[in-house]
Design an enzyme around this catalytic site. Structure first.
Site, mmCIF file in Angstrom:
data_model
loop_
_atom_site.group_PDB
_atom_site.id
_atom_site.type_symbol
_atom_site.label_atom_id
_atom_site.label_comp_id
_atom_site.label_asym_id
_atom_site.label_seq_id
_atom_site.Cartn_x
_atom_site.Cartn_y
_atom_site.Cartn_z
ATOM 1 N N TYR A 1 0.757 -0.889 -0.151
ATOM 2 C CA TYR A 1 -0.293 0.048 -0.136
ATOM 3 C C TYR A 1 0.985 1.282 -0.111
ATOM 4 C CZ TYR A 1 -3.670 3.511 1.979
ATOM 5 O OH TYR A 1 -4.377 4.330 2.403
ATOM 6 N N LYS B 1 1.007 4.301 -2.866
ATOM 7 C CA LYS B 1 1.072 5.932 -2.483
ATOM 8 C C LYS B 1 1.837 6.672 -2.548
ATOM 9 C CE LYS B 1 -3.709 4.847 -0.820
ATOM 10 N NZ LYS B 1 -4.028 5.372 -2.198
HETATM 11 N N1 LIG Z 1 -10.139 6.745 5.325
HETATM 12 C C1 LIG Z 1 -8.150 7.057 5.486
HETATM 13 O O1 LIG Z 1 -8.274 7.527 6.774
HETATM 14 C C2 LIG Z 1 -7.544 7.214 4.174
HETATM 15 C C3 LIG Z 1 -6.721 7.563 5.054
HETATM 16 C C4 LIG Z 1 -5.541 7.405 3.417
HETATM 17 C C5 LIG Z 1 -5.620 6.804 2.605
HETATM 18 N N2 LIG Z 1 -6.766 6.429 2.163
HETATM 19 C C6 LIG Z 1 -7.694 6.945 1.091
HETATM 20 O O2 LIG Z 1 -8.480 7.499 0.191
HETATM 21 C C7 LIG Z 1 -8.940 6.382 -0.908
HETATM 22 C C8 LIG Z 1 -10.820 5.879 0.340
HETATM 23 O O3 LIG Z 1 -10.684 5.391 1.082
HETATM 24 P P1 LIG Z 1 -11.473 4.924 1.896
HETATM 25 O O4 LIG Z 1 -11.505 5.359 4.050
HETATM 26 O O5 LIG Z 1 -13.369 6.172 1.392
HETATM 27 O O6 LIG Z 1 -12.188 3.729 1.745
HETATM 28 P P2 LIG Z 1 -13.406 2.677 2.234
HETATM 29 O O7 LIG Z 1 -13.599 1.486 1.918
HETATM 30 O O8 LIG Z 1 -14.328 3.381 2.726
HETATM 31 O O9 LIG Z 1 -13.927 2.997 0.368
HETATM 32 C C9 LIG Z 1 -13.465 2.246 -0.593
HETATM 33 C C10 LIG Z 1 -14.131 2.334 -1.654
HETATM 34 O O10 LIG Z 1 -13.400 2.189 -3.141
HETATM 35 C C11 LIG Z 1 -13.968 0.807 -3.454
HETATM 36 N N3 LIG Z 1 -13.007 -0.001 -4.515
HETATM 37 C C12 LIG Z 1 -12.536 -0.572 -3.913
HETATM 38 N N4 LIG Z 1 -11.559 -0.761 -4.629
HETATM 39 C C13 LIG Z 1 -12.095 -1.073 -5.794
HETATM 40 C C14 LIG Z 1 -12.314 -1.269 -7.565
HETATM 41 N N5 LIG Z 1 -10.348 -1.533 -7.762
HETATM 42 N N6 LIG Z 1 -12.480 -0.248 -7.979
HETATM 43 C C15 LIG Z 1 -13.213 0.329 -8.382
HETATM 44 N N7 LIG Z 1 -13.492 0.303 -6.993
HETATM 45 C C16 LIG Z 1 -13.374 0.134 -5.541
HETATM 46 C C17 LIG Z 1 -14.682 0.081 -2.603
HETATM 47 O O11 LIG Z 1 -15.875 -1.419 -2.972
HETATM 48 C C18 LIG Z 1 -15.316 1.119 -1.375
HETATM 49 O O12 LIG Z 1 -16.712 1.596 -2.163
HETATM 50 C C19 LIG Z 1 -8.218 4.965 -0.621
HETATM 51 O O13 LIG Z 1 -7.704 5.438 -2.095
HETATM 52 C C20 LIG Z 1 -7.235 5.044 0.640
HETATM 53 O O14 LIG Z 1 -6.470 4.515 0.259
HETATM 54 C C21 LIG Z 1 -7.864 6.587 3.233
#
Ligand SMILES: NC(=O)c1ccc[n+]([C@@H]2O[C@H](COP(=O)([O-])OP(=O)(O)OC[C@H]3O[C@@H](n4cnc5c(N)ncnc54)[C@H](O)[C@@H]3O)[C@@H](O)[C@H]2O)c1
Length: 320
Positions: free
Chosen positions: A162, A166
């Protein structure tokens, strides 16, 4: 409405941050394509169709939205999506790459599949959408791309796949920003922090509780971790970066969480050794100059254990 008449793809739009971004862009007048196959946290197939739910919510509020259940890691399917939008609606204005999964393990336990899967969804998924969209954006001389990295780009234990993806997304973003510099196209990247099903797991909650009970956290610190930092706090800055008014901002990396936004910059020269004569450092010179000059006083990325102690019970206790 600030995005009236704009077409926008939001990947991972079914849940978490993507869902909030999709709702806000639609509220501002954008026609939104919500790309989400509804997979589990680790990318496992499920019967869920959260893309349908967000599309229904947008339409109920009077907005325009379509669902797409394809995975962002499929180059051809993402091409069909982007080209179809341009064919039927004349342009693709906005891409927000929010889709994401996690497969966490230490590098020595991680399988090749776990590495490939995370790289494919995050890094390759970002590249797929950016590649297809920028081809049209260049012709239209307009585009706004917002990518999603993570603070894990700094290195993250149990998440080398990951973190690598990133870090790659940050470099991808900066490259696209440079390549599209002469067009009215921007490409920026977000490192968010929000409580979603990706981050606020039962294991995370139990770990906080354990730390508090072990006295490693004060009551005040523990209570602060209990405040829900919803993904809706990420959406406004993302929406801003999709407006025409943000034209001058490109290649930037923003950390966003509830109540706080800050920028990151990396790539600046920190310390240097200069060889004045023929430019060739000898190994003997470096044996002395590296510890005594280049690294002397530099904050370590990881505090290292004296090799004489490495692997001993004492060292293991310190790093536990
Ligand atoms: N939430 C945080 O604090 C956080 C921190 C750092 C980075 N991020 C990044 O932010 C982004 C959103 O994260 P989140 O927390 O909302 O996650 P989440 O798990 O709530 O939502 C992610 C969504 O992406 C969809 N998804 C997964 N694989 C997929 C694919 N191959 N094609 C299309 N859709 C797909 C899932 O079905 C899900 O609905 C991600 O890239 C994550 O790595 C989030």
């Amino acid at each position: 409405m600030k995005l009236q008449g704009r077409t926008a793809i939001v990947t991972g739009a079914g849940r978490g941050i993507g869902r909030e971004v999709a709702l806000l862009l639609a509220e501002e007048g954008a026609h939104v394509w919500a790309v989400d196959p509804g997979v589990g946290r680790g990318g496992e197939e499920t019967e869920d169709r959260p893309a349908d739910e967000v599309v229904a919510e947008i339409r109920d509020r009077g907005g325009k939205a379509e669902a797409c259940y394809d995975t962002v890691s499929d180059f051809d399917k993402m091409g069909e999506l982007v080209n179809g939008i341009v064919r039927d609606h004349g342009k693709i204005d906005i891409v927000v790459n929010t889709a994401g999964v996690l497969r966490e393990r230490m590098i020595w336990n991680m399988t090749e599949d776990e590495f490939d899967m995370v790289i494919n969804v995050h890094l390759k998924g970002h590249w797929n959408l950016c590649h297809h969209a920028v081809r049209h954006m260049r012709k239209a001389n307009y585009g706004r791309i917002v990518n999603f990295a993570s603070d894990a780009f700094k290195g993250s234990v149990g998440q080398c796949n990951y973190a690598a993806a990133k870090g790659g997304i940050i470099s991808l973003t900066r490259s696209i920003a440079k390549e599209t510099q002469r067009n009215d196209i921007t490409c920026n990247v977000i490192c968010p922090a929000a409580d979603t099903r990706m981050t606020l797991t039962e294991a995370v909650k139990a770990n906080r509780q354990r730390k508090y009970e072990a006295g490693l956290m004060t009551k005040e610190q523990y209570e602060r971790t209990m405040i829900f930092r919803g993904p809706e706090h990420i959406a406004p800055m993302v929406a801003y970066l999709t407006t025409p008014e943000s034209w001058a901002i490109s290649g930037q990396n923003f950390h966003i969480e509830m109540g706080k936004i800050h920028t990151y910059y990396y790539g600046e020269e920190q310390r240097g050794l200069v060889h004045g004569a023929d430019g060739m450092f000898t190994l003997d010179e470096l044996m002395s100059a590296v510890p005594n000059s280049l690294m002397n006083g530099l904050e370590p990325i990881v505090p290292k254990t004296d090799p004489a102690l490495a692997g001993s019970e004492d060292a293991k206790a310190k790093s536990a």
